[in-house]
Motif scaffolding. Structure first.
Motif, PDB file in Angstrom:
ATOM      1  N   GLN B  40      29.449  41.014  43.427  1.00 16.20           N
ATOM      2  CA  GLN B  40      29.968  40.951  42.056  1.00 16.20           C
ATOM      3  C   GLN B  40      30.044  39.516  41.572  1.00 16.20           C
ATOM      4  OE1 GLN B  40      30.806  43.329  39.970  1.00 16.20           O
ATOM      5  NE2 GLN B  40      31.384  45.174  41.076  1.00 16.20           N
ATOM      6  N   ASP B  41      30.361  38.615  42.506  1.00 17.57           N
ATOM      7  CA  ASP B  41      30.470  37.210  42.117  1.00 17.57           C
ATOM      8  C   ASP B  41      29.112  36.692  41.662  1.00 17.57           C
ATOM      9  OD1 ASP B  41      32.318  34.923  42.004  1.00 17.57           O
ATOM     10  OD2 ASP B  41      30.822  34.031  43.333  1.00 17.57           O
ATOM     11  N   THR B  42      28.061  37.117  42.379  1.00 24.59           N
ATOM     12  CA  THR B  42      26.706  36.702  41.998  1.00 24.59           C
ATOM     13  C   THR B  42      26.390  37.212  40.593  1.00 24.59           C
ATOM     14  OG1 THR B  42      26.161  36.970  44.312  1.00 24.59           O
ATOM     15  CG2 THR B  42      24.322  36.670  42.807  1.00 24.59           C
ATOM     16  N   THR B  43      26.727  38.482  40.347  1.00 27.64           N
ATOM     17  CA  THR B  43      26.472  39.064  39.026  1.00 27.64           C
ATOM     18  C   THR B  43      27.284  38.324  37.967  1.00 27.64           C
ATOM     19  OG1 THR B  43      26.306  41.151  40.186  1.00 27.64           O
ATOM     20  CG2 THR B  43      26.340  41.261  37.797  1.00 27.64           C
ATOM     21  N   PHE B  44      28.566  38.080  38.303  1.00 26.61           N
ATOM     22  CA  PHE B  44      29.446  37.334  37.402  1.00 26.61           C
ATOM     23  C   PHE B  44      28.807  36.014  37.011  1.00 26.61           C
ATOM     24  CE2 PHE B  44      33.399  39.530  37.176  1.00 26.61           C
ATOM     25  CZ  PHE B  44      34.276  38.750  36.436  1.00 26.61           C
ATOM     26  N   LYS B  45      28.306  35.322  38.060  1.00 21.02           N
ATOM     27  CA  LYS B  45      27.728  34.001  37.812  1.00 21.02           C
ATOM     28  C   LYS B  45      26.436  34.109  37.026  1.00 21.02           C
ATOM     29  CE  LYS B  45      29.807  31.596  41.677  1.00 21.02           C
ATOM     30  NZ  LYS B  45      29.645  31.316  43.100  1.00 21.02           N
ATOM     31  N   LYS B  46      25.636  35.141  37.350  1.00 22.34           N
ATOM     32  CA  LYS B  46      24.379  35.312  36.621  1.00 22.34           C
ATOM     33  C   LYS B  46      24.655  35.521  35.133  1.00 22.34           C
ATOM     34  CE  LYS B  46      21.142  37.095  40.073  1.00 22.34           C
ATOM     35  NZ  LYS B  46      20.359  35.891  40.214  1.00 22.34           N
ATOM     36  N   VAL B  47      25.613  36.411  34.883  1.00 18.70           N
ATOM     37  CA  VAL B  47      25.933  36.696  33.492  1.00 18.70           C
ATOM     38  C   VAL B  47      26.764  35.571  32.894  1.00 18.70           C
ATOM     39  CG1 VAL B  47      27.060  38.343  31.936  1.00 18.70           C
ATOM     40  CG2 VAL B  47      25.767  39.162  33.889  1.00 18.70           C
ATOM     41  N   GLY B  48      27.574  34.956  33.721  1.00 20.30           N
ATOM     42  CA  GLY B  48      28.488  33.934  33.209  1.00 20.30           C
ATOM     43  C   GLY B  48      27.967  32.528  33.303  1.00 20.30           C
ATOM     44  N   GLY B  49      26.819  32.329  33.973  1.00 18.11           N
ATOM     45  CA  GLY B  49      26.243  30.993  33.961  1.00 18.11           C
ATOM     46  C   GLY B  49      26.113  30.311  35.296  1.00 18.11           C
ATOM     47  N   GLY B  50      26.408  30.940  36.360  1.00 15.17           N
ATOM     48  CA  GLY B  50      26.341  30.308  37.670  1.00 15.17           C
ATOM     49  C   GLY B  50      24.919  30.134  38.157  1.00 15.17           C
ATOM     50  N   SER B  51      24.113  31.181  38.119  1.00 12.41           N
ATOM     51  CA  SER B  51      22.710  31.092  38.502  1.00 12.41           C
ATOM     52  C   SER B  51      21.902  31.858  37.460  1.00 12.41           C
ATOM     53  CB  SER B  51      22.490  31.682  39.886  1.00 12.41           C
ATOM     54  OG  SER B  51      22.844  33.038  39.883  1.00 12.41           O
ATOM     55  N   SER B 230      35.652  37.146  39.780  1.00 13.89           N
ATOM     56  CA  SER B 230      35.221  38.284  40.608  1.00 13.89           C
ATOM     57  C   SER B 230      36.225  38.577  41.719  1.00 13.89           C
ATOM     58  CB  SER B 230      33.854  37.993  41.211  1.00 13.89           C
ATOM     59  OG  SER B 230      33.926  36.830  42.010  1.00 13.89           O
ATOM     60  N   VAL B 231      36.834  37.523  42.258  1.00 10.71           N
ATOM     61  CA  VAL B 231      37.785  37.716  43.366  1.00 10.71           C
ATOM     62  C   VAL B 231      39.048  38.421  42.856  1.00 10.71           C
ATOM     63  CG1 VAL B 231      39.290  36.495  44.983  1.00 10.71           C
ATOM     64  CG2 VAL B 231      36.906  35.812  44.733  1.00 10.71           C
ATOM     65  N   GLN B 232      39.577  37.938  41.747  1.00 14.19           N
ATOM     66  CA  GLN B 232      40.813  38.531  41.207  1.00 14.19           C
ATOM     67  C   GLN B 232      40.598  40.001  40.814  1.00 14.19           C
ATOM     68  OE1 GLN B 232      42.565  35.656  42.362  1.00 14.19           O
ATOM     69  NE2 GLN B 232      44.003  36.539  40.913  1.00 14.19           N
ATOM     70  N   HIS B 233      39.356  40.325  40.431  1.00  8.96           N
ATOM     71  CA  HIS B 233      39.059  41.709  40.068  1.00  8.96           C
ATOM     72  C   HIS B 233      38.784  42.578  41.291  1.00  8.96           C
ATOM     73  CE1 HIS B 233      38.469  40.728  35.755  1.00  8.96           C
ATOM     74  NE2 HIS B 233      38.821  41.991  35.644  1.00  8.96           N
ATOM     75  N   ASN B 234      37.998  42.029  42.193  1.00 11.41           N
ATOM     76  CA  ASN B 234      37.503  42.864  43.286  1.00 11.41           C
ATOM     77  C   ASN B 234      38.467  43.044  44.434  1.00 11.41           C
ATOM     78  OD1 ASN B 234      34.767  43.838  42.720  1.00 11.41           O
ATOM     79  ND2 ASN B 234      34.459  41.691  42.261  1.00 11.41           N
ATOM     80  N   VAL B 235      39.226  42.019  44.753  1.00  9.24           N
ATOM     81  CA  VAL B 235      40.136  42.159  45.895  1.00  9.24           C
ATOM     82  C   VAL B 235      41.121  43.309  45.679  1.00  9.24           C
ATOM     83  CG1 VAL B 235      41.997  41.036  47.186  1.00  9.24           C
ATOM     84  CG2 VAL B 235      39.846  39.853  46.804  1.00  9.24           C
ATOM     85  N   PRO B 236      41.820  43.374  44.543  1.00  7.00           N
ATOM     86  CA  PRO B 236      42.736  44.520  44.390  1.00  7.00           C
ATOM     87  C   PRO B 236      42.013  45.864  44.362  1.00  7.00           C
ATOM     88  CG  PRO B 236      42.716  43.169  42.398  1.00  7.00           C
ATOM     89  CD  PRO B 236      41.945  42.426  43.423  1.00  7.00           C
ATOM     90  N   ALA B 237      40.891  45.901  43.646  1.00  9.06           N
ATOM     91  CA  ALA B 237      40.192  47.189  43.497  1.00  9.06           C
ATOM     92  C   ALA B 237      39.709  47.716  44.840  1.00  9.06           C
ATOM     93  CB  ALA B 237      39.025  47.031  42.534  1.00  9.06           C
ATOM     94  N   TRP B 238      39.065  46.857  45.596  1.00 14.34           N
ATOM     95  CA  TRP B 238      38.467  47.341  46.853  1.00 14.34           C
ATOM     96  C   TRP B 238      39.468  47.399  47.993  1.00 14.34           C
ATOM     97  CZ3 TRP B 238      34.380  50.123  46.303  1.00 14.34           C
ATOM     98  CH2 TRP B 238      33.632  49.951  45.140  1.00 14.34           C
ATOM     99  N   THR B 239      40.530  46.635  47.894  1.00 10.18           N
ATOM    100  CA  THR B 239      41.609  46.793  48.884  1.00 10.18           C
ATOM    101  C   THR B 239      42.226  48.164  48.706  1.00 10.18           C
ATOM    102  OG1 THR B 239      42.048  44.435  48.788  1.00 10.18           O
ATOM    103  CG2 THR B 239      43.763  45.795  49.758  1.00 10.18           C
ATOM    104  N   LEU B 240      42.398  48.537  47.466  1.00 11.41           N
ATOM    105  CA  LEU B 240      42.968  49.856  47.168  1.00 11.41           C
ATOM    106  C   LEU B 240      42.033  50.958  47.666  1.00 11.41           C
ATOM    107  CD1 LEU B 240      45.526  50.755  45.630  1.00 11.41           C
ATOM    108  CD2 LEU B 240      44.050  51.224  43.706  1.00 11.41           C
ATOM    109  N   PHE B 241      40.743  50.749  47.460  1.00  8.81           N
ATOM    110  CA  PHE B 241      39.753  51.710  47.948  1.00  8.81           C
ATOM    111  C   PHE B 241      39.880  51.853  49.471  1.00  8.81           C
ATOM    112  CE2 PHE B 241      35.457  52.834  49.430  1.00  8.81           C
ATOM    113  CZ  PHE B 241      35.196  53.930  48.633  1.00  8.81           C
TER     114      PHE B 241
END
Lengths: 249, 433
Positions: B40-51, B230-241
């Protein structure tokens, strides 16, 4: 004194189109070793499960020491011991851990329980394997631990569902000797078995159940005497239940 | 109490000696959270400007406008326009094939005469405006305008998208290009005005700066601003999963007990079913807390080494643990209920696994609830995973306090009580079969 009184017991499982028990009536006296014998599917396990409080009957009554499971469940559970047909042990726990856990369910004090566990393990030749995991045990060793788990609290009544099935002669001997010793110390024993010679030697009285009905009961000697040309309990059994297979599906 | 403690001890021994079970409970969630966050971080960066993503730009215009578009495309942080392959200019047909083959996710085709026609149209429009303004509209000029309008056909910039391209990416690109074209059009209009009115000092001093810009603000319940990533979004979501995935080993634990006969033995001892399942519940809730602690530690101390943002836990650690505990209770309650109802591994395993995935889907782990159809939004609101997720987001992203999540906590604990009660009632009824 009658410790078990069964009156007109009926059991029909949900969805079944026949009754597994059809009006079974039975009394078992204190100090007896009562053998419940019968072909496959005759209703032995169903009857013993109701007597242990694992199943409820469709009709009829069961009294254990004049009490019913409906009114005195916890009291009766302390009074009885059950050796199920399965090994009923946690494979990844050691023999000692299994026994400490199951003994603990009867509220036995920890030190007393520890001592009882060792005493019984020694009596059944398992002391040196106390801290080995059950999964490493042979069938005979598991059967012996299975028995110990049911007698740690010194039950007044002990139910055993085929306790010697699939074990070697040595383990079978150790188990039957233990049962005799328990009986001599006052425990009433009710057990089911397909080993008719074992039942003939061990039981003070047997009941033969077939198609959900107790067709005869009495001491092995009496039953052998009553059936013409019968030399042992097996002859009595075949004479009364016939030779056809009892396959159900 | 003694029986409960003995049962917890037994469950602990069983769990710690089950290497596969421990793997499912601890290793799999870690792998899951790290993998999903990295992706997700890669996607975030792609869409947000990282790569950046390579896209094909086919220039059929070859004019000033397409040069401007190319230049502006290069300035879009997440796009890298390419026009040639193996030193050959990519044509529209070639671009279509490349995108269809999945070699590129996007090809942008600039139509012929875009620059000249746009110039013509703008000039014509300005002329018209100025003529109207000066009152010098003649029949001749009207006719000229109509002729120019007929000559200029509407221009279409074509986007060839790889069919597997996600909708979010398509929308982002379309939005970016639309914005780009608008900017270019505006600039062209300015230029045309300058040309028509003369490049006087007065005209060049026109304020060409954007009057309206936007500023992204991420308010929190605590009043300060928090930066979602991506971390703030994914850690809670996938920890819950991962916590809810506990449904699977827990229900199988009960089914296994039934199969190996130990459960039958327990039924003949003076222990209540409530005590048996409560012992399991206590242990597995502790497991969920341990899972969360490990993932929290990884988010805070390991993620930076993996090139991910550090997990920010804020100052309400106690509230985070309260959410974890309540979520763990809800998951455990459901697991115990399934274990009580099912009798075989074949029933429990696939049902449990699919149920967790469904709960995650309707709970908003994959798709935000606001983006769901109306009916599904209602379903999401009655999903325990959604209560947990909302509570976690309130803590991790909105910096909420206990009072902000008390409703969700109540629902999660209530769900635990409800499922446990149903399990006990079902067990008692089932005994009478």
């Amino acid at each position: 004194m009658d410790v078990i009184k069964v009156h007109n017991l009926e059991k029909q499982y949900k969805g079944a189109d026949f009754k597994s028990l059809k009006g079974v009536s039975l009394t078992i006296q204190k100090g007896e070793i009562f053998g419940l014998l019968g072909p496959n599917g005759a209703g032995k396990t169903t009857l013993i499960s109701i007597l242990c409080g694992l199943l409820s009957a469709t009709n009829g009554e069961v009294f254990i020491n004049d009490k019913t499971y409906a009114s005195k469940k916890d009291e009766l559970r302390k009074l009885i011991g059950v050796v199920p047909q399965e090994y009923a042990l946690y494979p990844s726990l050691t023999a000692r851990e299994n026994l400490m856990y199951f003994g603990g369910m009867y509220g036995i004090a920890k030190q007393e329980l520890k001592s009882k566990v060792i005493t019984h393990l020694e009596a059944l030749g398992l002391a040196q394997f106390a801290d080995k995991k059950i999964r490493t045990f042979s069938g005979g060793m598991k059967r012996r631990v299975n028995l110990i788990a049911a007698i740690l609290h010194q039950p007044e009544i002990l139910f055993l569902d085929e306790p010697t099935v699939g074990v070697d002669v040595q383990s079978k001997k150790a188990i039957t000797q233990k049962l005799e010793a328990l009986n001599q110390s006052g425990t009433t024993i009710i057990y089911t078995s397909h080993h008719l010679r074992e039942a003939q030697e061990l039981c003070t009285r047997v009941g033969i159940i077939d198609k959900g009905e107790i067709i005869v009961s009495g001491s092995p000697d009496k039953l052998i005497a009553e059936v013409q040309d019968a030399r042992n309990l097996e002859d009595v059994f075949v004479e009364l239940t016939g030779k056809e297979f009892r396959d159900y599906a | 109490m003694h029986k409960l403690i003995a049962s917890i001890k037994k469950e602990t021994l069983l769990l710690t000696r089950d290497i596969g079970g421990l793997g499912i409970l601890f290793i799999m969630p870690i792998i899951l959270v790290i993998t999903i966050t990295l992706l997700q971080d890669t996607t975030f960066k792609k869409v947000g400007g990282g790569s950046s993503i390579d896209i094909i730009l086919v220039d059929n215009d070859k004019g000033s406008l397409s040069d401007e578009i190319k230049k502006n495309f290069e300035e879009i942080p997440f796009l890298n326009p390419i026009t040639t392959q193996e030193e050959e200019t990519i044509t529209e047909a070639k671009a279509e094939k490349l995108v269809a083959a999945g070699a590129y996710q996007l090809a942008v085709v600039i139509p012929e005469k875009l620059s000249s026609d746009l110039d013509k149209q703008i000039s014509e429009n300005i002329n018209k405006i100025l003529s109207d303004f000066e009152g010098s509209v003649t029949e001749e000029s009207k006719e000229l305008t109509t002729r120019v309008e007929q000559q200029i056909k509407p221009k279409v910039i074509k986007f060839y998208f790889d069919p597997v391209t996600q909708e979010t990416f398509r929308s982002s690109v379309a939005f970016a290009v639309d914005k780009l074209i608008s900017q270019i059009e505006t600039q062209s209009i300015y230029k045309a005005f300058e040309k028509e009115l003369g490049e006087s000092a007065h005209m060049t001093s026109l304020n060409k700066q954007k009057l309206v810009t936007y500023q992204e603000i991420n308010p929190s319940l605590a009043g300060n601003e928090v930066m979602p990533n991506s971390v703030q979004h994914n850690v809670p979501a996938w920890t819950l999963f991962a916590i809810f995935f506990m449904i699977l080993p827990l229900s199988l634990n009960i089914v296994k007990e039934k199969g190996q006969g130990t459960f039958v033995r327990l039924q003949t001892t003076p222990i209540k079913y409530q005590t048996i399942i409560l012992a399991k519940a206590i242990l597995y809730v502790l497991v969920s807390i341990l899972q969360f602690t490990i993932i929290l530690g990884i988010g805070m101390y390991i993620f930076p080494y993996l090139g991910l943002p550090t997990l920010q836990i804020g100052s309400n650690l106690g509230v985070l643990y309260a959410v974890t505990m309540a979520s763990g209770m809800a998951a455990v309650g459901l697991g115990l209920l399934l274990g009580t109802v099912f009798t075989t591994h074949e029933q429990a395993a696939p049902f449990g696994a699919v149920l967790v995935v469904i709960l995650a889907a309707i709970g908003g782990v994959w798709v935000p609830v606001f983006a769901m159809p109306e009916a599904m939004q209602v379903v999401a609101k009655i999903s325990p995973m959604n209560w947990g997720l909302e509570a976690f987001y309130n803590c991790f992203i909105r910096a909420g306090k206990l009072s902000d999540i008390i409703g969700e906590l109540g629902l999660l604990v209530g769900f635990f009580v409800l499922t446990m009660s149903i399990a006990i009632v079902y067990y008692e009824k089932k005994k009478n079969v």
